[in-house]
Write an enzyme that holds these catalytic residues in place. Structure first.
Site, short mmCIF file in Angstrom:
data_model
loop_
_atom_site.label_atom_id
_atom_site.label_comp_id
_atom_site.label_asym_id
_atom_site.label_seq_id
_atom_site.Cartn_x
_atom_site.Cartn_y
_atom_site.Cartn_z
N LYS A 241 -36.63 -37.17 23.27
CA LYS A 241 -38.05 -37.56 23.31
C LYS A 241 -38.96 -36.35 23.48
O LYS A 241 -40.14 -36.43 23.21
CB LYS A 241 -38.29 -38.58 24.42
N LYS B 197 -29.35 -33.22 19.15
CA LYS B 197 -29.44 -34.55 19.74
C LYS B 197 -30.85 -35.13 19.60
O LYS B 197 -31.83 -34.38 19.66
CB LYS B 197 -29.11 -34.38 21.23
N LYS C 92 -35.50 -25.39 35.62
CA LYS C 92 -36.79 -25.95 36.02
C LYS C 92 -37.64 -24.93 36.77
O LYS C 92 -38.86 -24.97 36.68
CB LYS C 92 -36.59 -27.21 36.86
#
Ligand code: TRP
Length: 333
Positions: free
Chosen positions: A201, A198, A116
């Site tokens: 979204k 996988k 991040k």
């Protein structure tokens, strides 16, 4: 364990996006089975969400939408406790104490922090750095036994255990040692566009991911466009990631075994099968979406759920916090 001897489950849900059928099949559907046997807490972790910049109106809306989606998927708000993290002040309070029992070096090694920081290089804030201690507080406050999370979260569970161990070592048994609870394999749903990966979204290709709240036309279109191999038989096999994935979805939704699914589509082609999978998913999502719309339209009902949840959460977590405050030497209020 809770005070009635039931095992405790805790999970945190980031209000950062939409749930998809991978969540539904891999997690939510199974969680329904847990609600009688375990004491289950599900928290919308809005305090974690602001470690990256959020649009305030969006954050508020998504936090409510998350609770509505969970309840709409069949999780009973009487049997499970749904609450919003910022409504229960014990999280921030224990989070601070745990900050003082967590080492700078440990936090620096966390891969999510490194990822991040790279992604949000202009906003490497202290909250992003201490994210794992707040998460440890979430978990440890409820004397949690099991934490259902995806594999990407196992390092966070590990550090929560390390912190608990350290604290217990200094002050005696205070926290239950939590364990990650990863759903059985087989229920892992893959992207419809790149079935080696996988379902996610955040996939750039919107057709890769079917949302719980997608309308029927969208669901049908996404399944019709699902990537498959050049074969034609509806059978599982190596190198047939696309068909394997569709069979998994069909079987999870209908409750049929993969063998039964293959038998049902014997002699039929991929096109028919894709349509059938789409139809099954549409009919499974229809009641979920109806319930979702009903909940979102009745703000009072939704509010009653999260207010009651916050009360239950506060009462359970306060017991742990009191114990911790006493052990570290804070004066009783
Ligand atoms: N870090 C988790 C995620 O990104 C969310 C989370 C916060 C969580 N607190 C938690 C998950 C406690 C499980 C338990 O998905």
């Amino acid at each position: 364990m809770n005070k009635d001897g039931k095992k405790v489950i805790f999970s945190g849900i980031k209000p950062s996006g939409d749930l998809h059928i991978g969540h539904f099949i891999g997690a939510l559907k199974n969680w329904k089975a847990l609600q009688d046997e375990y004491e289950c807490y599900y928290s919308v972790v809005d305090m974690h969400a602001i470690t990256v910049r959020q649009d305030p109106a969006q954050l508020r809306k998504r936090s409510l939408s998350m609770i509505a989606q969970y309840v709409a998927c069949g999780l009973d708000p009487q049997k499970n406790t749904f609450f919003i993290q910022s409504h229960v002040p014990t999280h921030a309070e224990l989070g601070w104490v745990l900050d003082c029992y967590t080492m700078f070096g440990e936090l620096s090694r966390m891969t999510q922090f490194k990822d991040k920081s790279a992604k949000h290089a202009d906003n490497i804030n202290a909250g992003l750095f201490t994210y794992p201690t707040l998460m440890a507080a979430d978990i440890l406050l409820y004397q949690t036994d099991l934490v259902p999370v995806g594999e990407d979260q196992t390092q966070h569970i590990e550090i929560a255990r390390d912190i608990a161990n350290r604290f217990n070592g200094i002050y005696g048994e205070t926290f239950t040692m939590p364990q990650a609870y990863t759903p059985k394999v087989g229920a892992r749903i893959k992207s419809l566009q790149n079935p080696a990966e996988k379902m996610s979204k955040s996939d750039e290709n919107a057709n890769a991911c079917v949302l719980i709240l997608d309308d029927p036309d969208t669901i049908m279109r996404k399944f019709r466009r699902a990537v498959t191999d050049s074969g034609s038989e509806v059978r599982r096999g190596e190198g047939k990631d696309g068909i394997n994935n569709l069979i998994t979805i069909y079987s999870a939704i209908t409750g049929l075994t993969p063998e039964q699914v293959e038998a049902e589509f014997e002699g039929k082609g991929y096109g028919d099968f894709k349509t059938a999978v789409g139809e099954q998913v549409c009919s499974a999502m229809r009641p979920v979406q109806e319930e979702y719309r009903r909940l979102m339209a009745s703000k009072d009902f939704l509010q009653a759920i999260y207010k009651e949840g916050a009360q239950r959460a506060l009462s359970a977590s306060s017991r742990t916090l009191r114990k911790v405050y006493r052990k570290v030497g804070f004066v009783d209020r």
